[in-house]
Scaffold this motif. Sequence first.
Motif, PDB file in Angstrom:
ATOM      1  N   SER A   1      86.636 -22.818  26.656  1.00 28.16           N
ATOM      2  CA  SER A   1      86.948 -24.222  26.929  1.00 28.16           C
ATOM      3  C   SER A   1      85.778 -24.954  27.583  1.00 28.16           C
ATOM      4  N   LYS A   2      84.777 -24.235  28.082  1.00 27.47           N
ATOM      5  CA  LYS A   2      83.611 -24.866  28.707  1.00 27.47           C
ATOM      6  C   LYS A   2      82.649 -25.378  27.640  1.00 27.47           C
ATOM      7  N   GLU A   3      81.756 -26.284  28.061  1.00 30.46           N
ATOM      8  CA  GLU A   3      80.757 -26.821  27.137  1.00 30.46           C
ATOM      9  C   GLU A   3      79.501 -25.968  27.165  1.00 30.46           C
ATOM     10  N   TYR A   4      78.905 -25.809  25.976  1.00 31.67           N
ATOM     11  CA  TYR A   4      77.703 -25.007  25.821  1.00 31.67           C
ATOM     12  C   TYR A   4      76.702 -25.749  24.950  1.00 31.67           C
ATOM     13  N   VAL A   5      75.444 -25.365  25.078  1.00 30.62           N
ATOM     14  CA  VAL A   5      74.397 -25.833  24.179  1.00 30.62           C
ATOM     15  C   VAL A   5      74.145 -24.696  23.196  1.00 30.62           C
ATOM     16  N   ALA A   6      74.200 -25.016  21.923  1.00 30.53           N
ATOM     17  CA  ALA A   6      74.008 -23.997  20.886  1.00 30.53           C
ATOM     18  C   ALA A   6      73.135 -24.584  19.783  1.00 30.53           C
ATOM     19  N   HIS A   7      72.620 -23.710  18.959  1.00 27.87           N
ATOM     20  CA  HIS A   7      71.814 -24.122  17.806  1.00 27.87           C
ATOM     21  C   HIS A   7      72.589 -23.760  16.544  1.00 27.87           C
ATOM     22  N   VAL A   8      72.750 -24.730  15.662  1.00 29.01           N
ATOM     23  CA  VAL A   8      73.417 -24.492  14.384  1.00 29.01           C
ATOM     24  C   VAL A   8      72.462 -24.893  13.264  1.00 29.01           C
ATOM     25  N   ASN A   9      72.519 -24.166  12.174  1.00 26.62           N
ATOM     26  CA  ASN A   9      71.696 -24.468  11.002  1.00 26.62           C
ATOM     27  C   ASN A   9      72.515 -25.301  10.025  1.00 26.62           C
ATOM     28  N   VAL A  10      71.943 -26.429   9.615  1.00 25.12           N
ATOM     29  CA  VAL A  10      72.613 -27.335   8.684  1.00 25.12           C
ATOM     30  C   VAL A  10      71.776 -27.402   7.419  1.00 25.12           C
ATOM     31  N   LYS A  11      72.414 -27.156   6.282  1.00 28.91           N
ATOM     32  CA  LYS A  11      71.715 -27.247   4.999  1.00 28.91           C
ATOM     33  C   LYS A  11      71.461 -28.708   4.663  1.00 28.91           C
ATOM     34  N   VAL A  12      70.322 -28.968   4.025  1.00 31.07           N
ATOM     35  CA  VAL A  12      69.993 -30.325   3.602  1.00 31.07           C
ATOM     36  C   VAL A  12      69.633 -30.328   2.120  1.00 31.07           C
ATOM     37  N   GLN A  13      69.965 -31.428   1.463  1.00 35.92           N
ATOM     38  CA  GLN A  13      69.598 -31.658   0.068  1.00 35.92           C
ATOM     39  C   GLN A  13      68.904 -33.014  -0.002  1.00 35.92           C
ATOM     40  N   TYR A  14      67.933 -33.102  -0.867  1.00 38.22           N
ATOM     41  CA  TYR A  14      67.164 -34.334  -1.014  1.00 38.22           C
ATOM     42  C   TYR A  14      67.561 -34.979  -2.339  1.00 38.22           C
ATOM     43  N   GLU A  15      67.973 -36.219  -2.254  1.00 40.18           N
ATOM     44  CA  GLU A  15      68.386 -36.924  -3.467  1.00 40.18           C
ATOM     45  C   GLU A  15      67.656 -38.255  -3.547  1.00 40.18           C
ATOM     46  N   HIS A  16      67.698 -38.837  -4.742  1.00 39.69           N
ATOM     47  CA  HIS A  16      67.041 -40.113  -5.045  1.00 39.69           C
ATOM     48  C   HIS A  16      65.550 -40.072  -4.715  1.00 39.69           C
ATOM     49  N   LEU A  17      64.890 -39.080  -5.268  1.00 41.70           N
ATOM     50  CA  LEU A  17      63.431 -39.005  -5.125  1.00 41.70           C
ATOM     51  C   LEU A  17      62.817 -40.116  -5.976  1.00 41.70           C
ATOM     52  N   PRO A  18      61.638 -40.620  -5.609  1.00 42.70           N
ATOM     53  CA  PRO A  18      61.027 -41.716  -6.366  1.00 42.70           C
ATOM     54  C   PRO A  18      60.732 -41.302  -7.809  1.00 42.70           C
ATOM     55  N   MET A  19      61.001 -42.219  -8.725  1.00 41.38           N
ATOM     56  CA  MET A  19      60.731 -41.944 -10.129  1.00 41.38           C
ATOM     57  C   MET A  19      59.219 -41.895 -10.349  1.00 41.38           C
ATOM     58  N   ASN A  20      58.797 -41.118 -11.329  1.00 42.59           N
ATOM     59  CA  ASN A  20      57.394 -40.937 -11.704  1.00 42.59           C
ATOM     60  C   ASN A  20      56.555 -40.319 -10.574  1.00 42.59           C
ATOM     61  N   HIS A  21      57.214 -39.641  -9.660  1.00 42.35           N
ATOM     62  CA  HIS A  21      56.523 -38.954  -8.572  1.00 42.35           C
ATOM     63  C   HIS A  21      57.179 -37.592  -8.356  1.00 42.35           C
ATOM     64  N   VAL A  22      56.378 -36.638  -7.923  1.00 43.42           N
ATOM     65  CA  VAL A  22      56.903 -35.319  -7.557  1.00 43.42           C
ATOM     66  C   VAL A  22      56.495 -35.041  -6.111  1.00 43.42           C
TER      67      VAL A  22
ATOM     68  N   GLN B   1      84.799 -25.354  19.656  1.00 50.14           N
ATOM     69  CA  GLN B   1      84.237 -26.110  18.535  1.00 50.14           C
ATOM     70  C   GLN B   1      83.044 -25.389  17.919  1.00 50.14           C
ATOM     71  N   ILE B   2      82.195 -24.794  18.751  1.00 49.11           N
ATOM     72  CA  ILE B   2      81.050 -24.041  18.233  1.00 49.11           C
ATOM     73  C   ILE B   2      81.528 -22.831  17.459  1.00 49.11           C
ATOM     74  N   LEU B   3      82.512 -22.123  17.999  1.00 50.42           N
ATOM     75  CA  LEU B   3      83.057 -20.939  17.325  1.00 50.42           C
ATOM     76  C   LEU B   3      83.713 -21.308  15.999  1.00 50.42           C
ATOM     77  N   SER B   4      84.458 -22.410  15.978  1.00 48.92           N
ATOM     78  CA  SER B   4      85.119 -22.807  14.726  1.00 48.92           C
ATOM     79  C   SER B   4      84.100 -23.258  13.682  1.00 48.92           C
ATOM     80  N   TYR B   5      83.009 -23.917  14.109  1.00 45.30           N
ATOM     81  CA  TYR B   5      81.980 -24.321  13.161  1.00 45.30           C
ATOM     82  C   TYR B   5      81.293 -23.104  12.565  1.00 45.30           C
ATOM     83  N   ARG B   6      80.964 -22.137  13.416  1.00 48.81           N
ATOM     84  CA  ARG B   6      80.277 -20.938  12.928  1.00 48.81           C
ATOM     85  C   ARG B   6      81.198 -20.065  12.084  1.00 48.81           C
ATOM     86  N   ALA B   7      82.481 -20.091  12.346  1.00 46.29           N
ATOM     87  CA  ALA B   7      83.421 -19.294  11.550  1.00 46.29           C
ATOM     88  C   ALA B   7      83.604 -19.912  10.163  1.00 46.29           C
ATOM     89  N   GLY B   8      83.542 -21.239  10.068  1.00 46.83           N
ATOM     90  CA  GLY B   8      83.698 -21.929   8.788  1.00 46.83           C
ATOM     91  C   GLY B   8      82.356 -22.321   8.224  1.00 46.83           C
TER      92      GLY B   8
END
Length: 154
Positions: free
Chosen positions: A43-64, A83-90
Amino acid sequence: MASESEKILPQKPIPKLKLNKNVQVILICFFFATLFWFLIVLSKEYVAHVNVKVQYEHLPMNHVVENELPKTIRVAVRASGFQILSYRAGRTSEPVNIDVLSKLPVNKEIPATLALPTRSLASDFTVALGDEFQVLGYLPDTIFFSFKSILQKK
């Protein structure tokens, strides 16, 4: 007639484990004490590190994009242990979609390099993580894009 192995090592009946009533009470108390300890700790508050996946969309046309873009962003968050435990479990959370075209300069000219501070994506990460997480920082703190124009033959 008994075999020779039975004569040498006679089989004894396996004794049944009998728990004393005091031992049963102690085990039940230990279980509930552990349960309540977990509830208090989570029930106490903690500082934790979570990894979040990212996707890149709408890249400029005619460019890579020439460089390697990060597939995950490590986010430092403050939240309750539950909340941290539930995020890491899911762990099947949806990735954060980064709209690259909307982050480019307004003059419509595509720069050769673009440094995008990860803090500018805070609203996207808040949606992905939820309002119960307070975001403290990001790693990497900046996403670098290196664009190259694609030449077209006529």
